[in-house]
Scaffold this active site. Structure first.
Site, PDB file in Angstrom:
ATOM      1  N   TYR A  82      27.402  32.324  35.690  1.00 33.47           N
ATOM      2  CA  TYR A  82      27.298  33.030  36.968  1.00 33.47           C
ATOM      3  C   TYR A  82      25.894  33.616  37.061  1.00 33.47           C
ATOM      4  O   TYR A  82      25.443  34.303  36.149  1.00 33.47           O
ATOM      5  CB  TYR A  82      28.333  34.145  37.057  1.00 33.47           C
ATOM      6  CG  TYR A  82      29.751  33.672  37.258  1.00 33.47           C
ATOM      7  CD1 TYR A  82      30.333  33.669  38.522  1.00 33.47           C
ATOM      8  CD2 TYR A  82      30.519  33.220  36.186  1.00 33.47           C
ATOM      9  CE1 TYR A  82      31.633  33.238  38.714  1.00 33.47           C
ATOM     10  CE2 TYR A  82      31.819  32.788  36.357  1.00 33.47           C
ATOM     11  CZ  TYR A  82      32.372  32.802  37.629  1.00 33.47           C
ATOM     12  OH  TYR A  82      33.665  32.361  37.819  1.00 33.47           O
ATOM     13  N   TYR A 136      39.050  39.126  34.997  1.00 36.49           N
ATOM     14  CA  TYR A 136      38.798  37.686  35.109  1.00 36.49           C
ATOM     15  C   TYR A 136      39.974  36.867  34.572  1.00 36.49           C
ATOM     16  O   TYR A 136      40.365  35.873  35.188  1.00 36.49           O
ATOM     17  CB  TYR A 136      37.519  37.324  34.353  1.00 36.49           C
ATOM     18  CG  TYR A 136      36.980  35.952  34.699  1.00 36.49           C
ATOM     19  CD1 TYR A 136      36.150  35.762  35.804  1.00 36.49           C
ATOM     20  CD2 TYR A 136      37.289  34.837  33.918  1.00 36.49           C
ATOM     21  CE1 TYR A 136      35.655  34.511  36.122  1.00 36.49           C
ATOM     22  CE2 TYR A 136      36.798  33.582  34.234  1.00 36.49           C
ATOM     23  CZ  TYR A 136      35.980  33.424  35.334  1.00 36.49           C
ATOM     24  OH  TYR A 136      35.487  32.179  35.656  1.00 36.49           O
ATOM     25  N   HIS A 171      38.530  27.784  27.959  1.00 40.38           N
ATOM     26  CA  HIS A 171      37.308  28.576  27.851  1.00 40.38           C
ATOM     27  C   HIS A 171      37.653  29.986  27.375  1.00 40.38           C
ATOM     28  O   HIS A 171      38.540  30.638  27.927  1.00 40.38           O
ATOM     29  CB  HIS A 171      36.591  28.658  29.202  1.00 40.38           C
ATOM     30  CG  HIS A 171      35.854  27.408  29.551  1.00 40.38           C
ATOM     31  ND1 HIS A 171      34.890  27.353  30.535  1.00 40.38           N
ATOM     32  CD2 HIS A 171      35.919  26.162  29.033  1.00 40.38           C
ATOM     33  CE1 HIS A 171      34.407  26.130  30.612  1.00 40.38           C
ATOM     34  NE2 HIS A 171      35.023  25.388  29.713  1.00 40.38           N
ATOM     35  N   PRO A 176      35.520  33.069  46.301  1.00 43.76           N
ATOM     36  CA  PRO A 176      35.769  32.291  45.087  1.00 43.76           C
ATOM     37  C   PRO A 176      35.067  32.829  43.844  1.00 43.76           C
ATOM     38  O   PRO A 176      35.313  32.331  42.743  1.00 43.76           O
ATOM     39  CB  PRO A 176      35.229  30.901  45.453  1.00 43.76           C
ATOM     40  CG  PRO A 176      34.217  31.154  46.519  1.00 43.76           C
ATOM     41  CD  PRO A 176      34.729  32.325  47.296  1.00 43.76           C
ATOM     42  N   LYS A 230      40.145  33.560  41.830  1.00 42.56           N
ATOM     43  CA  LYS A 230      41.495  34.111  41.976  1.00 42.56           C
ATOM     44  C   LYS A 230      42.385  33.352  42.959  1.00 42.56           C
ATOM     45  O   LYS A 230      43.605  33.548  42.961  1.00 42.56           O
ATOM     46  CB  LYS A 230      41.417  35.577  42.428  1.00 42.56           C
ATOM     47  CG  LYS A 230      40.770  36.506  41.411  1.00 42.56           C
ATOM     48  CD  LYS A 230      41.542  36.531  40.129  1.00 42.56           C
ATOM     49  CE  LYS A 230      40.844  37.312  39.050  1.00 42.56           C
ATOM     50  NZ  LYS A 230      41.409  37.060  37.723  1.00 42.56           N
TER      51      LYS A 230
END
Length: 394
Positions: free
Chosen positions: A201, A385, A72, A293, A297
């Site tokens: 998200y 990220y 991704h 979560p 990480k």
């Protein structure tokens, strides 16, 4: 029995450590209190940073990940009913993430360990660690009605948040930092195609949601729910209906629903133990730290711990130096606190905090609006990220 490193816990961190030590010619035994099927049945994260991908390659178990994993280059953030794409590749100079389930990582590591004929003790009862503050630590356990002792040079505590290793550290030598969030994640796994080719998200007045995936045909979805909720309260239909309410119209229309394979509610917490070394016992992964979560990480931090620890052991045996062992805790904690900060921040701007009043939602919207219209803000999200290189800041 005797070995050089006794590893407590056969989750991904313990198995990865065992594989890396095997590659370095270091003997290790893994002791696990659960069965292999139980370990594989735990549904966990699925987003791997480059550091984790590289480590799995180094361990010789990356072949299936590269053939079946999904690369991704970005993800979507949805708020005010509009989606905004975070272009990870563009914002970080080409970095991406790999979507590959933790269950599959564990399976690959288990298969590699079995193929190499390396010793793993499953369903070990009453596991105890002894004398780790001396030069002669040991581990005891019971199996099939018999008591066993393993003498070793080092103990690696990869046995999770509720494991025996951290619990055995002297209370006077340990500090624990914890924040418990007032909600949990209700997760549903289904054999349905993902609603979108990348993750979504969601910040919504009804609560956070996440559209994730494990493959082109298997999806993982999450809903923010009160800690008082029970899985039994949520039928599959109720889950899908609520998810649709939190999605934008296009995603809600495209969502393919189906029966759940697994459903569970996970509480969210930020947790760090300091230090991560107690004499000749070392904590790695969830035994030493937990992150919400939201920032993806947890597994990546565990992989970093394992890299530092395996390198330290290799230097001890091959180069006769304890420098890596002595610096293990400090090096890991630098990365851990950076990841804790990002995970806490990302959680704080994406979730509904009902006790903080309507102003909190307005402030979240203002911050999200700023971030989406600031290249520096977008880069901050992207850089955190995809993760930092192993040598960052060292």
């Amino acid at each position: 029995m005797r070995t050089q490193v006794a590893i407590i816990g056969a989750g991904p961190s313990g198995l990865l450590l065992g594989q890396l030590l095997h590659k370095a010619g270091i003997d290790a035994i893994i002791i696990e209190r659960q069965s292999p099927d139980y370990v594989l049945g735990r549904i966990r994260a699925g987003v791997l940073e480059q550091v984790a991908v590289d480590l799995l390659d180094e361990a010789g178990v990356g072949q299936r990940m590269h053939s079946e994993g999904l690369v991704h280059s970005g993800f979507d953030m949805l708020f005010n009913n509009k989606r905004h794409r975070i272009d990870l590749e563009k914002l970080t100079g080409g970095k991406k993430v790999m979507v590959y389930g933790q269950t599959e990582v564990t399976r690959d590591l288990m298969d590699a360990r079995t193929a190499a004929g390396l010793p793993t003790v499953y369903e070990a009862a009453n596991v105890q660690v002894h004398d780790f503050d001396t030069q002669t630590p040991s581990v005891t356990y019971e199996k099939d009605g018999q008591s066993h002792t393993i003498d070793c040079d080092f103990i690696a505590g990869c046995d999770g948040f509720h494991g025996v290793c951290r619990a055995s550290a002297p209370r006077s030598a340990i500090k624990e930092f914890e924040k418990v969030y007032p909600f949990g994640w209700l997760g549903l796994l289904s054999d349905t195609p993902p609603v979108h080719h990348e993750l979504i998200y969601v910040n919504h007045p009804r609560g956070f949601a996440l559209c994730s995936q494990r493959s082109a045909t298997r999806s993982r979805y999450y809903l923010q729910v009160p800690l008082t909720d029970k899985v039994e309260q949520w039928s599959d239909n109720a889950f899908w209906d609520e998810l649709k309410r939190r999605l934008d119209p296009e995603a809600a229309e495209k969502l393919v629903t189906g029966p759940s394979i697994e459903k569970s509610i996970a509480p969210l917490r930020s947790f760090v133990t300091e230090p991560l070394r107690f004499g000749r016992m070392f904590l790695a992964g969830d035994a030493g730290h937990i992150v919400p979560p939201t920032g993806a990480k947890g597994l990546n931090l565990a992989a970093t711990d394992v890299k530092y620890l395996s390198t330290a052991f290799a230097e001890f045996y091959q180069d006769k130096t304890e420098a890596g062992i002595d610096s293990y805790s400090e090096r890991c904690l630098k990365r851990i606190w950076r990841a804790e900060r990002f995970s806490w921040w990302f959680t704080s701007i994406m979730h509904n905090f009902p006790d903080e009043g309507a102003i909190n939602g307005k402030l979240q919207q203002a911050e999200l609006d700023y971030l989406m219209h600031s290249e520096a803000g977008l880069r901050t999200i992207a850089e955190n990220y995809v993760g930092l290189p192993l040598n960052f800041g060292e």
